[in-house]
Design a protein around this motif. Structure first.
Motif, short mmCIF file in Angstrom:
data_model
loop_
_atom_site.label_atom_id
_atom_site.label_comp_id
_atom_site.label_asym_id
_atom_site.label_seq_id
_atom_site.Cartn_x
_atom_site.Cartn_y
_atom_site.Cartn_z
N UNK A 1 0.83 -1.20 0.00
CA UNK A 1 0.00 0.00 0.00
C UNK A 1 0.87 1.26 0.00
N UNK A 2 0.24 2.40 -0.25
CA UNK A 2 0.97 3.67 -0.35
C UNK A 2 0.24 4.75 0.45
N UNK A 3 0.96 5.37 1.36
CA UNK A 3 0.38 6.46 2.16
C UNK A 3 0.17 7.71 1.30
N UNK A 4 -0.88 8.46 1.62
CA UNK A 4 -1.22 9.69 0.91
C UNK A 4 -1.40 10.83 1.91
N UNK A 5 -0.89 11.99 1.56
CA UNK A 5 -1.06 13.18 2.40
C UNK A 5 -1.91 14.21 1.66
N UNK A 6 -3.09 14.51 2.22
CA UNK A 6 -3.96 15.50 1.60
C UNK A 6 -3.42 16.91 1.78
N UNK A 7 -3.41 17.69 0.71
CA UNK A 7 -2.84 19.03 0.73
C UNK A 7 -3.89 20.13 0.91
N UNK A 8 -5.15 19.82 0.64
CA UNK A 8 -6.21 20.84 0.67
C UNK A 8 -6.89 20.86 2.04
N UNK A 9 -6.63 21.90 2.79
CA UNK A 9 -7.19 22.04 4.13
C UNK A 9 -8.71 22.03 4.08
N UNK A 10 -9.31 21.17 4.91
CA UNK A 10 -10.76 21.09 4.97
C UNK A 10 -11.40 20.27 3.86
N UNK A 11 -10.60 19.84 2.91
CA UNK A 11 -11.12 19.06 1.78
C UNK A 11 -10.61 17.63 1.84
N UNK A 12 -9.30 17.47 2.02
CA UNK A 12 -8.73 16.13 2.12
C UNK A 12 -7.62 16.05 3.17
N UNK A 13 -7.56 17.07 4.02
CA UNK A 13 -6.46 17.17 4.99
C UNK A 13 -6.49 16.10 6.07
N UNK A 14 -7.60 15.38 6.20
CA UNK A 14 -7.68 14.28 7.17
C UNK A 14 -7.37 12.92 6.56
N UNK A 15 -6.82 12.93 5.35
CA UNK A 15 -6.60 11.66 4.64
C UNK A 15 -5.74 10.70 5.44
N UNK A 16 -4.64 11.20 5.99
CA UNK A 16 -3.75 10.32 6.76
C UNK A 16 -4.45 9.77 8.00
N UNK A 17 -5.19 10.64 8.70
CA UNK A 17 -5.90 10.21 9.91
C UNK A 17 -7.00 9.20 9.57
N UNK A 18 -7.57 9.31 8.39
CA UNK A 18 -8.62 8.39 7.95
C UNK A 18 -8.04 7.12 7.33
N UNK A 19 -6.72 7.04 7.24
CA UNK A 19 -6.05 5.89 6.60
C UNK A 19 -6.45 5.75 5.13
N UNK A 20 -6.56 6.90 4.46
CA UNK A 20 -6.82 6.90 3.02
C UNK A 20 -5.50 6.62 2.31
N UNK A 21 -5.41 5.46 1.68
CA UNK A 21 -4.17 5.03 1.04
C UNK A 21 -4.49 4.45 -0.34
N UNK A 22 -3.45 4.25 -1.13
CA UNK A 22 -3.59 3.59 -2.42
C UNK A 22 -3.26 2.11 -2.23
N UNK A 23 -4.17 1.23 -2.65
CA UNK A 23 -3.96 -0.21 -2.48
C UNK A 23 -4.70 -0.97 -3.58
N UNK A 24 -4.46 -2.25 -3.66
CA UNK A 24 -5.15 -3.08 -4.62
C UNK A 24 -6.41 -3.70 -4.02
N UNK A 25 -7.37 -4.05 -4.90
CA UNK A 25 -8.61 -4.69 -4.43
C UNK A 25 -9.17 -5.56 -5.55
#
Length: 282
Positions: free
Chosen positions: A184-208
């Motif tokens: 998997x690959x960690x992602x850091x959201x750059x847009x405050x209030x839009x995707x800035x909680x990506x890391x805390x939400x465990x939003x990552x790139x993975x296979x399915x």
């Protein structure tokens, strides 16, 4: 009584007399006209227009027009249109990419841009990985959206934990790791209030396994994630290997009320010229 009509011979003679008179009078009238000031102005105008016709017009492009031309040139060199990536989406992604590079957020040794266009349904290939240095589309494939963002089409987005929705905007890729979804690959959201909680939400790139043509055939759409951009099992590892470590990821959706500080065209225009020279973008 009948009025006297001139004969054909008389009419011809009268016509010849008028022609001889015109040949005498016209040169005289022309010489009078050429002696007037008006004639001089006309001659100058004609001469000037001849000279102007020999000159190529000087065309000056505004910085905005030059920037748009640079984007269009890069888009064409990539062959992005043939791969289904719309220019409007590409232009937004490139504007953010240049802003992030200008801000020092991206790795210096990689010119990779990943675009996901949620204007397209999940049944269509809507992820592109672009090598801007080599002018190549490296991958064009399927990608899933969040469970609560919609069925076949993503229409709702959130930055809230446990919303199970996708988040739009610009991300910077982080490090690889082995998790519950494997590689998997960690992602850091750059847009405050839009995707800035990506890391805390465990939003990552993975296979399915629910991201496949077979799943589409059976269900009429892809399966959905908990908000992650999930990839096909036969491609996810290769994609992660290419895009990891400080490259730009952009998730697009038109008319979703999305705005970003990284869509600043002035900053992008300032970044484009040196970046184009250094990395062959022209």
């Amino acid at each position: 009584m009948h009025s006297h009509q001139p004969s054909i011979v008389q009419r011809k003679r009268q016509g010849l007399r008028r022609q001889r008179m015109a040949r005498r009078v016209l040169p005289f009238l022309a010489s009078l006209f050429l002696a007037t000031p008006m004639a001089g102005n006309i001659q100058q105008s004609v001469a000037g227009s001849s000279r102007n016709e020999l000159r190529m017009p000087k065309i000056e492009f505004s910085p905005k027009a030059q920037f748009d031309q640079e984007l269009r040139t890069t888009y064409n060199a990539l062959g992005a249109e043939q791969e289904g990536l719309r220019f409007e989406t590409f232009a937004k992604a490139m504007t953010g990419y240049l802003n992030l590079r200008q801000a020092g957020k991206l790795a210096e040794d990689k010119q990779v841009l990943t675009v996901i266009d949620f204007d397209l349904p999940s049944t269509e290939k809507r992820l592109w990985v672009l090598d801007l240095g080599k002018k190549e589309v490296l991958f064009h494939t399927l990608v899933a959206h969040g469970h609560n963002s919609g069925e076949n089409e993503a229409s709702s987005f959130s930055n809230t934990d446990q919303s199970n929705m996708s988040s739009l905007g610009f991300y910077v890729t982080g490090s690889e790791y082995e998790g519950k979804h494997g590689h998997s690959l960690r992602l850091e959201g750059m847009d405050e209030g839009v995707n800035s909680n990506a890391a805390a939400r465990s939003i990552v790139m993975h296979g399915a396994d629910y991201v496949s043509e077979d799943f589409i055939k059976q269900n009429g759409r892809l399966g959905r994630s908990l908000g992650c951009p999930a990839l096909p099992m036969d491609q996810y590892s290769q994609i992660i290997d290419v895009v990891n470590g400080g490259t730009c990821l952009f998730l697009n959706k038109s008319d979703a009320g999305y705005s970003s500080q990284f869509l600043n065209q002035q900053v992008a225009m300032a970044a484009m010229a040196p970046h184009a020279t250094a990395h062959g973008i022209s």
